[in-house]
Scaffold this active site. Structure first.
Site, short mmCIF file in Angstrom:
data_model
loop_
_atom_site.label_atom_id
_atom_site.label_comp_id
_atom_site.label_asym_id
_atom_site.label_seq_id
_atom_site.Cartn_x
_atom_site.Cartn_y
_atom_site.Cartn_z
N HIS A 158 7.35 11.77 119.04
CA HIS A 158 7.60 10.54 118.28
C HIS A 158 7.85 9.30 119.12
O HIS A 158 8.01 8.21 118.59
CB HIS A 158 8.80 10.75 117.35
N ASP A 365 9.01 1.07 122.06
CA ASP A 365 9.26 1.87 120.85
C ASP A 365 8.01 2.66 120.52
O ASP A 365 6.90 2.11 120.53
CB ASP A 365 9.59 0.92 119.67
C1 GDG Z 1 11.86 7.41 116.38
C2 GDG Z 1 11.05 6.61 117.41
C3 GDG Z 1 9.33 6.17 115.66
C4 GDG Z 1 18.12 2.76 110.42
N1 GDG Z 1 19.39 2.43 110.13
C5 GDG Z 1 19.66 3.01 108.96
C6 GDG Z 1 18.55 3.72 108.54
N2 GDG Z 1 17.61 3.55 109.46
C7 GDG Z 1 16.25 4.11 109.35
C8 GDG Z 1 15.22 3.00 109.22
C9 GDG Z 1 13.97 3.73 109.70
C10 GDG Z 1 14.54 4.68 110.74
O1 GDG Z 1 15.93 4.82 110.51
C11 GDG Z 1 14.37 4.14 112.15
O2 GDG Z 1 13.05 4.37 112.53
P1 GDG Z 1 12.40 3.66 113.79
O3 GDG Z 1 10.97 4.04 113.80
O4 GDG Z 1 12.60 2.19 113.67
O5 GDG Z 1 13.19 4.14 115.08
P2 GDG Z 1 13.83 5.53 115.68
O6 GDG Z 1 15.04 5.94 114.94
O7 GDG Z 1 14.05 5.23 117.12
O8 GDG Z 1 12.68 6.63 115.49
C12 GDG Z 1 10.25 5.52 116.70
C13 GDG Z 1 10.10 7.12 114.76
O9 GDG Z 1 10.89 8.06 115.51
C14 GDG Z 1 9.15 7.91 113.86
O10 GDG Z 1 8.22 8.61 114.62
O11 GDG Z 1 8.77 5.15 114.85
O12 GDG Z 1 9.46 4.81 117.64
O13 GDG Z 1 11.92 6.02 118.38
O14 GDG Z 1 13.39 4.49 108.69
O15 GDG Z 1 15.15 2.57 107.89
N3 GDG Z 1 18.47 4.41 107.38
C15 GDG Z 1 19.58 4.40 106.59
N4 GDG Z 1 20.73 3.74 106.95
C16 GDG Z 1 20.81 3.02 108.11
O16 GDG Z 1 21.84 2.41 108.41
N5 GDG Z 1 19.55 5.06 105.41
#
Ligand code: GDG
Length: 468
Positions: A158, A365
């Site tokens: 990921h 990212d």
């Molecule tokens: C890894 C990779 C890749 C965030 N704060 C809260 C919350 N979130 C949710 C967001 C989003 C998710 O968490 C974060 O996803 P991201 O993709 O931005 O980043 P990572 O956590 O680093 O994810 C990344 C991903 O895996 C998928 O393959 O895109 O590059 O690093 O969905 O909404 N959700 C809730 N409360 C929060 O306070 N409910």
């Protein structure tokens, strides 16, 4: 289907068991709920709720079993906080100076990966697809393959796969690569990571690479780009709820500014929160006409709080927020609203709707799902996106920026704030089409179809190169 991932897909809250926070659970739980199966995850020794080793979910109408691999406190520290989060994570994100190297990290990483493999093998029936997730479980595929050579194994990575010259800095880089080559299919978000992986296999292991296939121990390992998406319909529905709209409107009333800029991230040094704050500070210095008219609302979800570099980052962000607000606040106007806490998805959706600009500037990212969520939930805002994200390869209508370039960040923020409504709508319409295509259901279907195809051709004894 058996999914193996470090974290389970559910967590216990005041409302009972609910989907967990984070990219992976957000992406995969809806898929597994539809198909049924088993999710193998670690049992966190710090969790005081005495989680069962096997659990049906949802309780009233079970769609999947959650199987937990119990870890000791020391294993958690070495395998998870150590090897995964202080070695592999910084390496993959090009933060070599954040790597902490302790031989105990790797020893326990091996041990825990082996235990995950054993749990998977106990759950898997012949013909089941085994789908291993992410950088916590690089070695598990090779262990599964050793024990059960006929297994059908996929792995989705990921985060970025760095340039070969960066990956090779890892001690045991070859053994880690060999772990993944136990798979039939290895997936990444974008072609750049695929190319980097193929190059790593070719140079570090001397493997033969043909097209997007690595020949390894008499097998073919396909290496493919499968960009992940979000649950688009779910987000659109949540955004349209009266409750969400009312929360978004209340937020705007309360902030009482013309322009609202939001950032939502885990508090992680890869997400560029600090340089974003510094850019906002520079913006306020450069453009006093925006004083009292703009607010920057940053949600930073607590993450990996035991790792020293995350504690350090928290201190630096706290300090920057205090400094900016101390310097610029006037009367009732506060320029930065900083929330270090977790929200529900629906609350996040209200932030996305309320925003004029999403300022998402990771220093690196793998994909960045927040950008996609903003696009799905917002109707007439502007998306500023770091060009060092996987999402930047796909969301080409976003305003893209080099997150290391402070002047560029200031300029792009001004451009977003002053963009004509018609242009914002046009760009957002294009982005919405892309996000709809990337849907998480499509991601899972495409990866699983590819895994199935690799298996079918193996059973038929077809030379895979012929079709590549
Ligand atoms: C890894 C990779 C890749 C965030 N704060 C809260 C919350 N979130 C949710 C967001 C989003 C998710 O968490 C974060 O996803 P991201 O993709 O931005 O980043 P990572 O956590 O680093 O994810 C990344 C991903 O895996 C998928 O393959 O895109 O590059 O690093 O969905 O909404 N959700 C809730 N409360 C929060 O306070 N409910």
């Amino acid at each position: 289907m058996i999914v193996a991932a470090n974290r389970g897909p559910i967590r216990l809250t005041e409302e009972g068991w609910t989907p967990a926070v984070g990219g992976l659970a957000t992406a995969l739980l809806p898929v597994l709920m539809e198909q049924g199966g088993v999710w193998v995850a670690m049992r966190d020794p710090d969790d005081e709720t005495d989680l069962p080793l096997c659990q049906d979910y949802p309780e009233e109408n079970p769609r999947l079993d959650v199987r937990r691999v119990p870890l000791s406190r020391e294993e958690l520290v070495n395998y998870y906080y150590g090897m995964a989060n202080r070695v592999l994570w910084p390496n993959a994100h090009y933060f070599i100076e954040h790597m902490a190297l302790d031989p105990a990290f790797y020893t326990d990483y091996e041990r825990v990966n082996r235990r995950f493999a054993e749990a998977v093998l106990e759950e898997a029936a012949p013909g089941d697809l085994i789908w291993v997730q992410d950088y916590h479980l690089m070695r598990a595929p090779a262990f599964i393959r050793q024990q059960q050579p006929e297994s059908v194994i996929g792995h989705f990575w990921h985060i970025p796969w760095p340039a070969m010259e960066v990956f090779r800095v890892l001690p045991r880089s070859r053994a880690l690569l060999e772990g993944l080559l136990g798979c039939d299919v290895v997936g990444f978000h974008v072609e750049e990571y695929v190319e980097n992986f193929l190059e790593s296999a070719r140079v570090l292991l001397g493997a033969t690479v043909r097209g997007n296939c690595v020949e390894w121990e008499g097998r073919q390992v396909r290496v493919e780009a499968h960009p992940i998406g979000i649950n688009v319909a779910g987000f659109e529905e949540m955004a349209a709820l009266e409750e969400t709209q009312a929360e978004a409107a209340a937020m705007r009333d309360e902030l009482d500014v013309e322009f609202l800029v939001v950032g939502i991230d885990r508090l992680d040094y890869t997400k560029g929160i600090l340089s974003r704050l510094l850019a906002f500070e520079a913006f306020l210095e450069e453009y006093p006409t925006y004083h009292k008219r703009i607010a920057f609302y940053q949600v930073a979800t607590p993450s990996r709080t035991e790792v020293p570099s995350y504690q350090q980052l928290k201190r630096e962000v706290d300090e920057a927020v205090g400094r900016i607000n101390g310097a610029f606040s006037q009367d009732a106007w506060v320029p930065v609203h900083y929330r270090y806490r977790t929200y529900t998805q629906q609350e996040l959706c209200a932030f996305y709707r309320a925003a004029d600009v999403a300022l998402l500037t990771p220093l690196r990212d793998g994909m960045n799902l927040v950008a996609q969520e903003f696009v799905a939930a917002n109707d007439d805002g502007a998306l500023i996106l770091s060009e060092l994200t996987g999402a930047a390869y796909l969301l080409t209508e976003a305003l893209q920026v080099n997150p290391y370039d402070q002047q560029a960040l200031v300029a792009v923020l001004k451009e977003a704030l002053e963009m004509p409504l018609e242009e914002k709508r046009q760009r957002l319409a294009g982005l919405k089409r892309k996000v709809a295509e990337l849907d998480v259901h499509h991601w899972a279907d495409a990866f699983l179809a590819s895994l199935q195809k690799a298996t079918d051709s193996r059973q038929l004894g077809e030379p895979e190169n012929a079709v590549l």
